[in-house]
Design a protein around this motif. Structure first.
Motif, PDB file in Angstrom:
ATOM      1  N   LYS A 146      -3.542  32.561  -7.371  1.00 54.87           N
ATOM      2  CA  LYS A 146      -3.888  31.761  -6.182  1.00 54.87           C
ATOM      3  C   LYS A 146      -4.913  30.681  -6.516  1.00 54.87           C
ATOM      4  O   LYS A 146      -5.861  30.954  -7.260  1.00 54.87           O
ATOM      5  CB  LYS A 146      -4.424  32.673  -5.072  1.00 54.87           C
ATOM      6  CG  LYS A 146      -5.724  33.364  -5.402  1.00 54.87           C
ATOM      7  CD  LYS A 146      -6.102  34.408  -4.341  1.00 54.87           C
ATOM      8  CE  LYS A 146      -7.447  35.004  -4.635  1.00 54.87           C
ATOM      9  NZ  LYS A 146      -7.701  36.242  -3.875  1.00 54.87           N
ATOM     10  N   MET A 164      -1.905  50.299  -1.037  1.00 56.59           N
ATOM     11  CA  MET A 164      -2.793  49.282  -1.615  1.00 56.59           C
ATOM     12  C   MET A 164      -4.133  49.342  -0.902  1.00 56.59           C
ATOM     13  O   MET A 164      -4.180  49.665   0.287  1.00 56.59           O
ATOM     14  CB  MET A 164      -2.164  47.902  -1.418  1.00 56.59           C
ATOM     15  CG  MET A 164      -2.982  46.743  -1.956  1.00 56.59           C
ATOM     16  SD  MET A 164      -4.213  46.067  -0.822  1.00 56.59           S
ATOM     17  CE  MET A 164      -3.742  44.349  -0.831  1.00 56.59           C
ATOM     18  N   MET A 202      -9.504  45.023  -8.885  1.00 57.34           N
ATOM     19  CA  MET A 202      -9.536  43.577  -9.073  1.00 57.34           C
ATOM     20  C   MET A 202     -10.508  43.302 -10.231  1.00 57.34           C
ATOM     21  O   MET A 202     -10.944  44.234 -10.904  1.00 57.34           O
ATOM     22  CB  MET A 202      -9.978  42.885  -7.773  1.00 57.34           C
ATOM     23  CG  MET A 202      -9.262  43.476  -6.576  1.00 57.34           C
ATOM     24  SD  MET A 202      -9.445  42.743  -4.929  1.00 57.34           S
ATOM     25  CE  MET A 202     -10.685  41.493  -5.065  1.00 57.34           C
ATOM     26  N   THR A 203     -10.833  42.031 -10.446  1.00 60.02           N
ATOM     27  CA  THR A 203     -11.672  41.686 -11.601  1.00 60.02           C
ATOM     28  C   THR A 203     -12.921  42.565 -11.702  1.00 60.02           C
ATOM     29  O   THR A 203     -13.264  43.065 -12.765  1.00 60.02           O
ATOM     30  CB  THR A 203     -12.078  40.200 -11.530  1.00 60.02           C
ATOM     31  OG1 THR A 203     -10.909  39.422 -11.784  1.00 60.02           O
ATOM     32  CG2 THR A 203     -13.152  39.851 -12.556  1.00 60.02           C
ATOM     33  N   SER A 245      -9.743  36.254 -11.355  1.00 58.21           N
ATOM     34  CA  SER A 245     -10.767  35.490 -12.072  1.00 58.21           C
ATOM     35  C   SER A 245     -10.961  35.893 -13.533  1.00 58.21           C
ATOM     36  O   SER A 245     -11.289  35.027 -14.344  1.00 58.21           O
ATOM     37  CB  SER A 245     -12.103  35.502 -11.318  1.00 58.21           C
ATOM     38  OG  SER A 245     -12.151  36.463 -10.330  1.00 58.21           O
ATOM     39  N   ARG A 267     -12.584  30.685  -8.947  1.00 60.61           N
ATOM     40  CA  ARG A 267     -11.782  29.836  -8.063  1.00 60.61           C
ATOM     41  C   ARG A 267     -12.590  28.761  -7.360  1.00 60.61           C
ATOM     42  O   ARG A 267     -12.043  27.838  -6.814  1.00 60.61           O
ATOM     43  CB  ARG A 267     -11.060  30.706  -7.019  1.00 60.61           C
ATOM     44  CG  ARG A 267      -9.882  31.450  -7.589  1.00 60.61           C
ATOM     45  CD  ARG A 267      -9.191  32.276  -6.527  1.00 60.61           C
ATOM     46  NE  ARG A 267     -10.030  33.366  -6.080  1.00 60.61           N
ATOM     47  CZ  ARG A 267     -10.068  34.571  -6.632  1.00 60.61           C
ATOM     48  NH1 ARG A 267      -9.321  34.835  -7.674  1.00 60.61           N
ATOM     49  NH2 ARG A 267     -10.863  35.495  -6.162  1.00 60.61           N
TER      50      ARG A 267
END
Ligand SMILES: *Cc1c(COP(=O)(O)O)cnc(C)c1O
Length: 240
Positions: free
Chosen positions: A43, A171, A213-214, A232, A238
């Motif tokens: 994204k 999720m 996530m990161t 990221s 971002r």
């Protein structure tokens, strides 16, 4: 051109580093590196970055907005990037469910029964069945999307009965924590919810756990993540 090579090398190095860390965390949880699917979250980054990641062997990409996802699907088509596998990871507005029916391998973010019902209806109308995950708000933060564990335990039967969606698991997004270890209870709670659902609804397939996530993917993998969504650490920040 020089710039592109630098960027391509940077993305390849980031991907190699992320894959090494995924592999080590998988081994700590008694699994093989290949047991964890890496979705590269592209994204806000241009299609050139996706091309660079594909050159480094990456195939699964995630976007969180349908408009940007479709733009990239079209760009990828015109570049003949046929091996790409698209994931929709963001929430879908109820009047946009028709746009979520498309060439996507997985929609991670079904956050309420109304979205599930509308997506099912639109998928059926298109002669399609969309593979989905149900998003759970484990932490109970008001700002987070998703079913609470109790809502999902009550409503899972309805979701499984919808003909246009195929539920494959769960999720979640953990709150951001300066110390990633602090996210562990959230991931552990998602895995234990999966076990309760599998007991209560054995006809369903609850195998996939999209979490991490990161900032926190290693902890998520240690707690059983089968899919991690990482932006990221692969493509850089971002917001400049
Ligand atoms: C942006 C996003 C990610 C990736 O976030 P990073 O912290 O950049 O790795 C993962 N999941 C969802 C739902 C996202 O919107």
């Amino acid at each position: 051109m020089i710039q592109d090579r630098v960027r391509t090398a940077e993305i390849a190095a980031n991907l190699a580093d992320v894959r090494t860390r995924i592999g080590a965390a998988a081994e700590r949880s008694g699994r093989r590196p290949d047991d964890v699917l890496l979705v590269a979250v592209s994204k806000t980054h241009p299609i050139e970055d996706i091309v660079a990641a594909m050159a480094a062997g990456q195939r699964d990409f995630g976007e969180n907005r349908l408009e940007e996802l479709w733009t990239k699907v079209e760009q990828a088509r015109s570049l003949h990037l046929d091996a790409i596998r698209w994931h929709m990871i963001g929430n879908i507005q109820s009047r946009k469910t028709r746009d979520a029916v498309g060439p996507f391998v997985l929609i991670h973010s079904i956050d309420r029964a109304k979205i599930a019902a509308r997506l099912s209806r639109d998928a059926e109308a298109a002669g399609n069945v969309m593979r989905v995950l149900v998003e759970v708000n484990v932490s109970g933060e008001a700002s987070k999307h998703g079913f609470t564990p109790d809502e999902l335990l009550a409503q899972a039967g309805e979701l499984l009965a919808l003909p246009g969606i195929d539920v494959a698991g769960l999720m979640t997004m953990a709150p951001f924590e300066a110390e990633p270890e602090a996210t562990r209870p959230v991931f552990r709670a998602l895995r234990s919810l999966r076990e309760r659902l599998a007991d209560a609804y054995p006809a369903g397939d609850w195998n996939e756990l999209s979490m991490g996530m990161t900032n926190d993917f290693e902890v998520a993998i240690e707690e059983g993540a089968t899919i991690v969504r990482i932006g990221s650490a692969i493509f850089g920040s971002r917001n400049g």
